[in-house]
Design an enzyme around this catalytic site. Structure first.
Site, PDB file in Angstrom:
ATOM      1  N   ASP A  18      28.189  35.330  41.880  1.00 15.22           N
ATOM      2  CA  ASP A  18      28.295  36.466  40.894  1.00 15.22           C
ATOM      3  C   ASP A  18      27.974  37.709  41.703  1.00 15.22           C
ATOM      4  O   ASP A  18      27.168  37.848  42.606  1.00 15.22           O
ATOM      5  CB  ASP A  18      27.214  36.357  39.884  1.00 15.22           C
ATOM      6  N   GLY A  21      31.924  42.432  41.248  1.00 18.73           N
ATOM      7  CA  GLY A  21      32.197  43.748  40.487  1.00 18.73           C
ATOM      8  C   GLY A  21      31.051  44.839  40.884  1.00 18.73           C
ATOM      9  O   GLY A  21      31.417  45.929  41.190  1.00 18.73           O
ATOM     10  N   HIS A  35      36.204  41.482  44.713  1.00 19.05           N
ATOM     11  CA  HIS A  35      36.740  40.381  44.656  1.00 19.05           C
ATOM     12  C   HIS A  35      37.057  39.711  46.208  1.00 19.05           C
ATOM     13  O   HIS A  35      36.972  38.600  46.610  1.00 19.05           O
ATOM     14  CB  HIS A  35      37.687  40.088  43.685  1.00 19.05           C
ATOM     15  N   ARG A  69      38.762  38.090  30.637  1.00 21.64           N
ATOM     16  CA  ARG A  69      38.693  39.664  31.347  1.00 21.64           C
ATOM     17  C   ARG A  69      40.040  40.351  31.255  1.00 21.64           C
ATOM     18  O   ARG A  69      40.949  39.530  31.022  1.00 21.64           O
ATOM     19  CB  ARG A  69      38.178  39.316  33.042  1.00 21.64           C
ATOM     20  N   LEU A 129      31.714  17.963  54.703  1.00 20.79           N
ATOM     21  CA  LEU A 129      31.413  18.566  53.724  1.00 20.79           C
ATOM     22  C   LEU A 129      32.509  18.548  52.669  1.00 20.79           C
ATOM     23  O   LEU A 129      33.499  18.776  53.008  1.00 20.79           O
ATOM     24  CB  LEU A 129      31.430  20.155  54.096  1.00 20.79           C
TER      25      LEU A 129
END
Ligand code: IPE
Ligand code: IPE
Ligand code: MG
Length: 247
Positions: A18, A21, A35, A69, A129
Protein backbone atom coordinates in the site's frame (compact mmCIF):
# COMPACT_ATOMS: atom_id res chain seq x y z
CA UNK A 1 22.20 -4.08 8.23
CA UNK A 2 20.52 -6.44 10.68
CA UNK A 3 21.83 -9.97 11.17
CA UNK A 4 19.29 -12.57 10.12
CA UNK A 5 19.18 -16.16 11.25
CA UNK A 6 18.60 -18.41 8.20
CA UNK A 7 17.02 -21.06 10.48
CA UNK A 8 14.38 -18.65 11.76
CA UNK A 9 13.11 -17.31 8.43
CA UNK A 10 9.33 -17.10 8.10
CA UNK A 11 8.10 -19.69 5.62
CA UNK A 12 5.29 -17.48 4.33
CA UNK A 13 5.54 -13.70 4.06
CA UNK A 14 2.49 -11.82 2.79
CA UNK A 15 2.56 -8.16 1.82
CA UNK A 16 -0.18 -5.55 1.50
CA UNK A 17 1.63 -3.30 -0.95
CA UNK A 18 0.00 0.00 0.00
CA UNK A 19 0.99 3.64 -0.50
CA UNK A 20 1.67 3.98 -4.22
CA UNK A 21 -0.80 6.85 -4.57
CA UNK A 22 0.55 8.80 -1.60
CA UNK A 23 4.14 8.22 -2.74
CA UNK A 24 3.25 9.89 -6.05
CA UNK A 25 1.19 12.67 -4.50
CA UNK A 26 4.07 13.57 -2.16
CA UNK A 27 6.19 14.13 -5.26
CA UNK A 28 3.56 16.03 -7.22
CA UNK A 29 3.25 13.12 -9.64
CA UNK A 30 0.13 11.36 -10.94
CA UNK A 31 -0.95 8.22 -9.07
CA UNK A 32 -0.03 6.17 -12.14
CA UNK A 33 3.64 7.03 -11.55
CA UNK A 34 3.28 5.66 -8.04
CA UNK A 35 1.91 2.38 -9.39
CA UNK A 36 4.77 2.11 -11.89
CA UNK A 37 7.30 2.75 -9.13
CA UNK A 38 5.44 0.07 -7.18
CA UNK A 39 6.27 -2.46 -9.90
CA UNK A 40 9.97 -1.70 -9.45
CA UNK A 41 9.56 -2.39 -5.74
CA UNK A 42 7.93 -5.75 -6.55
CA UNK A 43 10.95 -6.62 -8.66
CA UNK A 44 13.35 -5.82 -5.84
CA UNK A 45 11.36 -7.57 -3.11
CA UNK A 46 10.93 -10.76 -5.15
CA UNK A 47 14.67 -10.96 -5.71
CA UNK A 48 15.43 -10.19 -2.08
CA UNK A 49 12.90 -12.72 -0.77
CA UNK A 50 14.38 -15.40 -3.02
CA UNK A 51 17.95 -14.52 -1.98
CA UNK A 52 16.95 -14.68 1.68
CA UNK A 53 15.43 -18.15 1.33
CA UNK A 54 11.79 -17.31 2.02
CA UNK A 55 9.45 -20.15 1.04
CA UNK A 56 6.27 -18.33 0.01
CA UNK A 57 5.77 -14.67 -0.83
CA UNK A 58 2.19 -13.52 -1.40
CA UNK A 59 1.71 -10.05 -2.82
CA UNK A 60 -1.62 -8.22 -2.63
CA UNK A 61 -1.66 -6.46 -5.99
CA UNK A 62 -5.37 -5.72 -6.49
CA UNK A 63 -8.32 -6.28 -4.18
CA UNK A 64 -11.92 -7.02 -5.12
CA UNK A 65 -12.71 -3.60 -3.61
CA UNK A 66 -10.15 -1.92 -5.90
CA UNK A 67 -12.57 -2.48 -8.82
CA UNK A 68 -14.42 0.55 -7.39
CA UNK A 69 -11.55 2.91 -8.24
CA UNK A 70 -11.82 5.28 -11.25
CA UNK A 71 -11.74 3.40 -14.55
CA UNK A 72 -8.51 5.07 -15.71
CA UNK A 73 -6.69 3.87 -12.59
CA UNK A 74 -8.12 0.35 -12.87
CA UNK A 75 -7.13 0.23 -16.55
CA UNK A 76 -3.56 1.19 -15.69
CA UNK A 77 -3.35 -1.34 -12.86
CA UNK A 78 -4.53 -4.04 -15.28
CA UNK A 79 -1.64 -3.26 -17.61
CA UNK A 80 1.05 -3.68 -14.99
CA UNK A 81 1.07 -7.48 -14.58
CA UNK A 82 1.86 -7.86 -18.27
CA UNK A 83 4.69 -5.33 -18.05
CA UNK A 84 6.08 -7.01 -14.95
CA UNK A 85 6.06 -10.51 -16.42
CA UNK A 86 7.47 -9.38 -19.77
CA UNK A 87 10.48 -7.93 -17.99
CA UNK A 88 10.89 -10.26 -15.06
CA UNK A 89 9.84 -13.72 -16.17
CA UNK A 90 13.30 -14.73 -17.45
CA UNK A 91 14.86 -13.84 -14.09
CA UNK A 92 12.05 -15.53 -12.16
CA UNK A 93 12.49 -18.71 -14.24
CA UNK A 94 16.24 -18.64 -13.88
CA UNK A 95 15.90 -18.40 -10.12
CA UNK A 96 13.63 -21.46 -10.05
CA UNK A 97 10.71 -19.49 -8.61
CA UNK A 98 7.18 -20.72 -9.14
CA UNK A 99 4.34 -18.30 -9.79
CA UNK A 100 0.82 -18.92 -8.58
CA UNK A 101 -2.25 -16.71 -8.32
CA UNK A 102 -5.23 -16.33 -6.04
CA UNK A 103 -8.36 -14.28 -6.59
CA UNK A 104 -11.27 -14.02 -9.00
CA UNK A 105 -9.60 -15.06 -12.22
CA UNK A 106 -12.80 -14.66 -14.24
CA UNK A 107 -13.02 -10.94 -13.49
CA UNK A 108 -9.56 -10.20 -14.88
CA UNK A 109 -9.26 -8.85 -18.42
CA UNK A 110 -8.04 -11.38 -21.02
CA UNK A 111 -4.54 -9.85 -21.26
CA UNK A 112 -3.98 -10.31 -17.52
CA UNK A 113 -5.37 -13.85 -17.54
CA UNK A 114 -3.16 -14.73 -20.48
CA UNK A 115 0.09 -13.44 -18.99
CA UNK A 116 -0.71 -14.93 -15.61
CA UNK A 117 -1.48 -18.36 -17.11
CA UNK A 118 1.70 -18.16 -19.15
CA UNK A 119 3.78 -17.28 -16.06
CA UNK A 120 2.14 -20.04 -14.01
CA UNK A 121 2.74 -22.65 -16.73
CA UNK A 122 6.30 -21.64 -17.48
CA UNK A 123 7.29 -21.73 -13.81
CA UNK A 124 5.32 -24.81 -12.75
CA UNK A 125 8.43 -26.89 -12.01
CA UNK A 126 10.01 -24.16 -9.88
CA UNK A 127 10.99 -25.42 -6.46
CA UNK A 128 12.46 -22.14 -5.17
CA UNK A 129 10.50 -19.15 -3.95
CA UNK A 130 6.76 -19.71 -4.41
CA UNK A 131 5.52 -16.33 -5.58
CA UNK A 132 1.79 -15.80 -5.22
CA UNK A 133 -0.02 -12.84 -6.79
CA UNK A 134 -3.35 -11.87 -5.27
CA UNK A 135 -5.28 -10.23 -8.10
CA UNK A 136 -8.94 -9.31 -7.83
CA UNK A 137 -8.60 -10.99 -4.47
CA UNK A 138 -10.75 -10.71 -1.35
CA UNK A 139 -10.44 -12.92 1.71
CA UNK A 140 -14.18 -13.26 2.34
CA UNK A 141 -14.82 -14.00 -1.31
CA UNK A 142 -12.19 -16.74 -1.23
CA UNK A 143 -13.82 -18.36 1.82
CA UNK A 144 -17.29 -18.20 0.24
CA UNK A 145 -15.90 -19.70 -2.96
CA UNK A 146 -14.35 -22.54 -0.94
CA UNK A 147 -17.72 -23.20 0.69
CA UNK A 148 -19.34 -23.25 -2.74
CA UNK A 149 -16.83 -25.82 -4.06
CA UNK A 150 -17.41 -27.95 -1.00
CA UNK A 151 -21.18 -27.80 -1.31
CA UNK A 152 -20.92 -28.85 -4.95
CA UNK A 153 -18.88 -31.87 -3.89
CA UNK A 154 -21.51 -32.69 -1.31
CA UNK A 155 -24.32 -32.37 -3.86
CA UNK A 156 -22.43 -34.78 -6.09
CA UNK A 157 -22.26 -37.23 -3.18
CA UNK A 158 -18.49 -36.95 -2.90
CA UNK A 159 -18.37 -35.22 0.45
CA UNK A 160 -19.72 -36.00 3.87
CA UNK A 161 -20.22 -33.16 6.40
CA UNK A 162 -18.70 -35.28 9.17
CA UNK A 163 -15.43 -35.28 7.25
CA UNK A 164 -15.08 -31.50 7.46
CA UNK A 165 -12.33 -29.99 9.57
CA UNK A 166 -10.03 -27.00 9.20
CA UNK A 167 -7.48 -28.86 7.11
CA UNK A 168 -10.12 -30.19 4.73
CA UNK A 169 -11.76 -26.76 4.43
CA UNK A 170 -8.40 -25.14 3.61
CA UNK A 171 -7.95 -27.61 0.76
CA UNK A 172 -10.90 -25.91 -1.00
CA UNK A 173 -9.34 -22.44 -0.91
CA UNK A 174 -7.94 -20.84 -4.11
CA UNK A 175 -4.44 -22.19 -3.53
CA UNK A 176 -4.62 -25.26 -1.29
CA UNK A 177 -0.86 -25.50 -0.93
CA UNK A 178 -0.56 -22.01 0.53
CA UNK A 179 0.58 -22.40 4.15
CA UNK A 180 -0.47 -20.15 7.03
CA UNK A 181 1.09 -16.70 6.89
CA UNK A 182 3.97 -16.25 9.33
CA UNK A 183 4.61 -12.56 8.72
CA UNK A 184 2.10 -10.06 7.31
CA UNK A 185 3.67 -6.78 6.26
CA UNK A 186 1.59 -3.73 5.37
CA UNK A 187 3.38 -0.73 3.93
CA UNK A 188 1.92 2.78 3.86
CA UNK A 189 1.22 2.98 7.58
CA UNK A 190 -2.47 1.97 7.69
CA UNK A 191 -3.29 -0.49 10.48
CA UNK A 192 -5.84 -2.66 8.77
CA UNK A 193 -6.17 -5.94 6.94
CA UNK A 194 -8.33 -4.78 4.00
CA UNK A 195 -9.79 -8.23 3.26
CA UNK A 196 -6.43 -9.95 2.67
CA UNK A 197 -5.91 -13.68 3.34
CA UNK A 198 -8.45 -13.79 6.17
CA UNK A 199 -8.20 -17.54 6.59
CA UNK A 200 -4.42 -17.78 6.31
CA UNK A 201 -3.48 -14.95 8.71
CA UNK A 202 -5.04 -16.58 11.79
CA UNK A 203 -1.69 -16.59 13.65
CA UNK A 204 0.38 -14.22 11.51
CA UNK A 205 2.77 -11.75 13.09
CA UNK A 206 1.80 -8.25 11.95
CA UNK A 207 4.19 -5.55 10.86
CA UNK A 208 3.07 -2.13 9.68
CA UNK A 209 5.73 -0.10 7.94
CA UNK A 210 5.39 3.65 7.53
CA UNK A 211 7.33 3.32 4.29
CA UNK A 212 5.24 3.79 1.13
CA UNK A 213 5.39 0.69 -1.07
CA UNK A 214 7.64 2.15 -3.83
CA UNK A 215 10.26 2.92 -1.14
CA UNK A 216 10.12 -0.57 0.38
CA UNK A 217 13.28 -2.35 -0.71
CA UNK A 218 15.72 -5.03 0.35
CA UNK A 219 16.86 -3.11 3.44
CA UNK A 220 13.27 -2.60 4.63
CA UNK A 221 12.44 -6.28 4.07
CA UNK A 222 15.55 -7.31 5.97
CA UNK A 223 14.57 -5.02 8.86
CA UNK A 224 11.05 -6.50 8.88
CA UNK A 225 12.47 -10.03 9.02
CA UNK A 226 14.84 -9.05 11.84
CA UNK A 227 11.85 -7.66 13.77
CA UNK A 228 9.97 -10.93 13.14
CA UNK A 229 12.90 -12.97 14.40
CA UNK A 230 12.82 -11.09 17.73
CA UNK A 231 9.25 -12.16 18.42
CA UNK A 232 7.99 -15.04 20.48
CA UNK A 233 5.19 -16.94 18.75
CA UNK A 234 3.15 -18.62 21.42
CA UNK A 235 0.13 -20.01 19.55
CA UNK A 236 -1.93 -19.84 22.71
CA UNK A 237 0.67 -21.46 24.97
CA UNK A 238 2.59 -19.85 27.82
CA UNK A 239 6.22 -18.81 27.32
CA UNK A 240 7.34 -21.57 29.66
CA UNK A 241 5.84 -24.22 27.39
CA UNK A 242 7.84 -23.17 24.36
CA UNK A 243 10.92 -25.04 23.14
CA UNK A 244 14.07 -23.68 24.75
CA UNK A 245 12.19 -22.14 27.70
CA UNK A 246 14.41 -21.88 30.76
CA UNK A 247 11.71 -21.07 33.29
C1 IPE B 1 -1.60 0.33 -3.35
O1 IPE B 1 -1.42 1.69 -3.34
C2 IPE B 1 -1.90 -0.20 -4.73
C3 IPE B 1 -3.26 -0.72 -4.88
C4 IPE B 1 -4.17 -0.72 -3.94
C5 IPE B 1 -3.60 -1.30 -6.14
P1 IPE B 1 -2.63 2.70 -3.29
O2 IPE B 1 -3.04 3.04 -4.69
O3 IPE B 1 -3.72 2.22 -2.41
O4 IPE B 1 -1.92 3.95 -2.62
P2 IPE B 1 -2.53 4.93 -1.53
O5 IPE B 1 -2.99 4.10 -0.38
O6 IPE B 1 -3.64 5.67 -2.19
O7 IPE B 1 -1.37 5.80 -1.16
C1 IPE C 1 -5.16 -2.76 -0.05
O1 IPE C 1 -4.90 -1.42 -0.25
C2 IPE C 1 -5.17 -3.49 -1.36
C3 IPE C 1 -3.88 -3.63 -2.02
C4 IPE C 1 -2.73 -3.20 -1.58
C5 IPE C 1 -3.92 -4.31 -3.29
P1 IPE C 1 -6.08 -0.36 -0.36
O2 IPE C 1 -5.45 0.96 -0.53
O3 IPE C 1 -7.06 -0.78 -1.37
O4 IPE C 1 -6.75 -0.50 1.09
P2 IPE C 1 -7.73 0.48 1.85
O5 IPE C 1 -8.83 0.82 0.91
O6 IPE C 1 -6.95 1.69 2.24
O7 IPE C 1 -8.19 -0.30 3.04
MG1 MG D 1 -4.14 2.41 -0.44
Amino acid sequence: MSELSPQAMPNHVAVIMDGNGRWAEQRGLPRSDGHRAGVDAVREIVRAADDLGIGFLTLYAFSTENWNRPKTEVDLLMKLPEEYFEQELPDVIQRGCRIRSIGQRDRLPPNVRRCLDDAVTRTQDGTGLQLVFALSYGGRGEIVEAARRLLREQEAGRFDADGLDEKVFASYLDEPELPDVDLLIRTGGERRVSNFLLWQIAYAELLVSECMWPDFGRAELTAALADYQQRERRFGKTSAQLPGATR
